[in-house]
Design an enzyme around this catalytic site. Structure first.
Site, mmCIF file in Angstrom:
data_model
loop_
_atom_site.group_PDB
_atom_site.id
_atom_site.type_symbol
_atom_site.label_atom_id
_atom_site.label_comp_id
_atom_site.label_asym_id
_atom_site.label_seq_id
_atom_site.Cartn_x
_atom_site.Cartn_y
_atom_site.Cartn_z
ATOM 1 N N LYS A 1 -57.977 6.259 -27.334
ATOM 2 C CA LYS A 1 -59.140 6.548 -28.576
ATOM 3 C C LYS A 1 -59.683 5.132 -28.867
ATOM 4 C CE LYS A 1 -60.089 8.317 -32.981
ATOM 5 N NZ LYS A 1 -61.315 9.242 -32.680
HETATM 6 N N1 PMP Z 1 -62.873 13.987 -29.097
HETATM 7 C C1 PMP Z 1 -63.261 13.021 -29.768
HETATM 8 C C2 PMP Z 1 -64.144 11.913 -28.929
HETATM 9 C C3 PMP Z 1 -63.055 12.220 -30.915
HETATM 10 O O1 PMP Z 1 -63.289 11.160 -31.257
HETATM 11 C C4 PMP Z 1 -62.141 12.938 -31.893
HETATM 12 C C5 PMP Z 1 -61.500 12.577 -33.014
HETATM 13 N N2 PMP Z 1 -60.168 11.991 -32.946
HETATM 14 C C6 PMP Z 1 -61.483 14.225 -31.167
HETATM 15 C C7 PMP Z 1 -62.104 14.652 -29.889
HETATM 16 C C8 PMP Z 1 -60.597 15.157 -32.077
HETATM 17 O O2 PMP Z 1 -59.420 14.642 -32.013
HETATM 18 P P1 PMP Z 1 -58.199 15.043 -33.141
HETATM 19 O O3 PMP Z 1 -58.061 16.379 -33.294
HETATM 20 O O4 PMP Z 1 -57.104 14.263 -32.680
HETATM 21 O O5 PMP Z 1 -58.876 14.416 -34.272
#
Ligand code: PMP
Length: 299
Positions: free
Chosen positions: A159
């Site tokens: 991330k």
């Molecule tokens: N894809 C992206 C590009 C994101 O930024 C997020 C948010 N973290 C998600 C998917 C969803 O992931 P999560 O359920 O872990 O928040």
């Protein structure tokens, strides 16, 4: 919700081991993180004073940093403790948590090996506003002209700030066209994800979602898969081509920010948010222990 700029608020931010006044949490313009995108972060939600899946988010933060060759100079337990210290000192019950890790200003150049690794944790008020009924209208998505890169082109499971460049551009493109968000395909042309959320389709009563082989492993995605299976739905992770969206009855996004949100439209394709969306929104809200709408101060 506050309309104040993010650099001009009351409260405290945790920076490298200490809580400091919000307005003092600054970085220098010559920071490796800003020039070379050596920065990773998390997005977490506070429901009734507790962070949903904090340990998983912290674990992913450390994994994201590792993928960018950054060692975080704290333990995961220290970061978890610091998160609650920051939440408590700011007195939040419903909110968002943003931990961020970045290379500092010691060395400027592509090599970042001489840079200190900095860590900050900020929290802010962010009630989850929309009633299940309001969500059932469904979002409208444009298909982005950008493609998620292959795992040999970028650290796709991190991330990291750098990967959000195409998300911001896709979202701008969508907003200019009057859409809520964008769907990105991957470098192979398969359906990947939205700009900050994962995607699911309901085809003949079965739930289908792309294999997470070139994007973030979603914490909400995993939660929703488990909730769907517990309800008796079959969930299939597979390669999904855009043309297959023609056959989908329902579609929804999952993510820390959007939680479970139905989609009504993606490019030329139309969906009707129905029983699967409604059931999973209810199950998700119950799992996170969401405050009833009437309990949210700003709702
Ligand atoms: N894809 C992206 C590009 C994101 O930024 C997020 C948010 N973290 C998600 C998917 C969803 O992931 P999560 O359920 O872990 O928040």
């Amino acid at each position: 919700m506050s309309m104040l700029n993010f650099d001009d608020r009351d409260g405290s931010i945790w920076l490298n081991g200490e809580l400091i006044p919000w307005r003092d949490a600054k970085v220098h313009v010559l920071s490796h993180g800003m020039h070379y995108a050596s920065s990773v972060f998390e997005g977490e939600r506070i429901y009734k004073g507790r962070v949903f899946k904090l340990e998983e988010h912290t674990k992913r933060l450390f994994a994201s940093a590792e993928m960018l060759d950054m060692g975080i100079p704290f333990s995961q337990d220290q970061i978890n403790d610091a998160t609650y210290k920051t939440i408590n000192v700011n007195g939040l019950a419903e909110g968002y948590v943003r931990p961020v890790v970045w290379r500092g200003s010691e060395v400027m150049g592509v090599s970042g090996q001489g840079n200190k690794i900095n860590v900050a944790i900020a929290v802010w008020e962010w009630p989850s506003y929309f009633s299940p009924q309001a969500k059932m209208k469904g979002l409208r998505l444009q298909i982005s002209s950008w493609k998620r890169p292959s795992p040999e082109t970028a650290p796709v499971f991190s991330k990291c700030a750098g990967l959000y460049m195409i998300c911001t551009l896709s979202k701008h493109e969508a907003e200019r066209g009057g859409y809520d968000d964008a769907l990105l395909l991957d470098w192979r042309g398969q359906v990947a994800e939205a700009t900050g959320a994962h995607i699911f389709f309901v085809i003949d009563g079965i739930i289908h979602t792309p294999v997470p082989d070139c994007f973030l492993l979603g914490i909400t995605r995993q939660t929703v898969i488990e909730l769907a299976q517990a309800r008796g739905y079959e969930v299939i992770e597979r390669a999904i081509m855009p043309e297959e969206m023609e056959r989908a009855d329902e579609c929804f996004l999952t993510g820390t920010a959007v939680e479970v949100t139905p989609v009504a439209e993606i490019g030329p394709y139309r969906f009707t948010p129905g029983a699967v969306c409604k059931n999973l929104i209810e199950d998700f809200d119950a799992t996170v222990g969401k405050a009833a709408l009437s309990e949210c101060s700003a709702a």
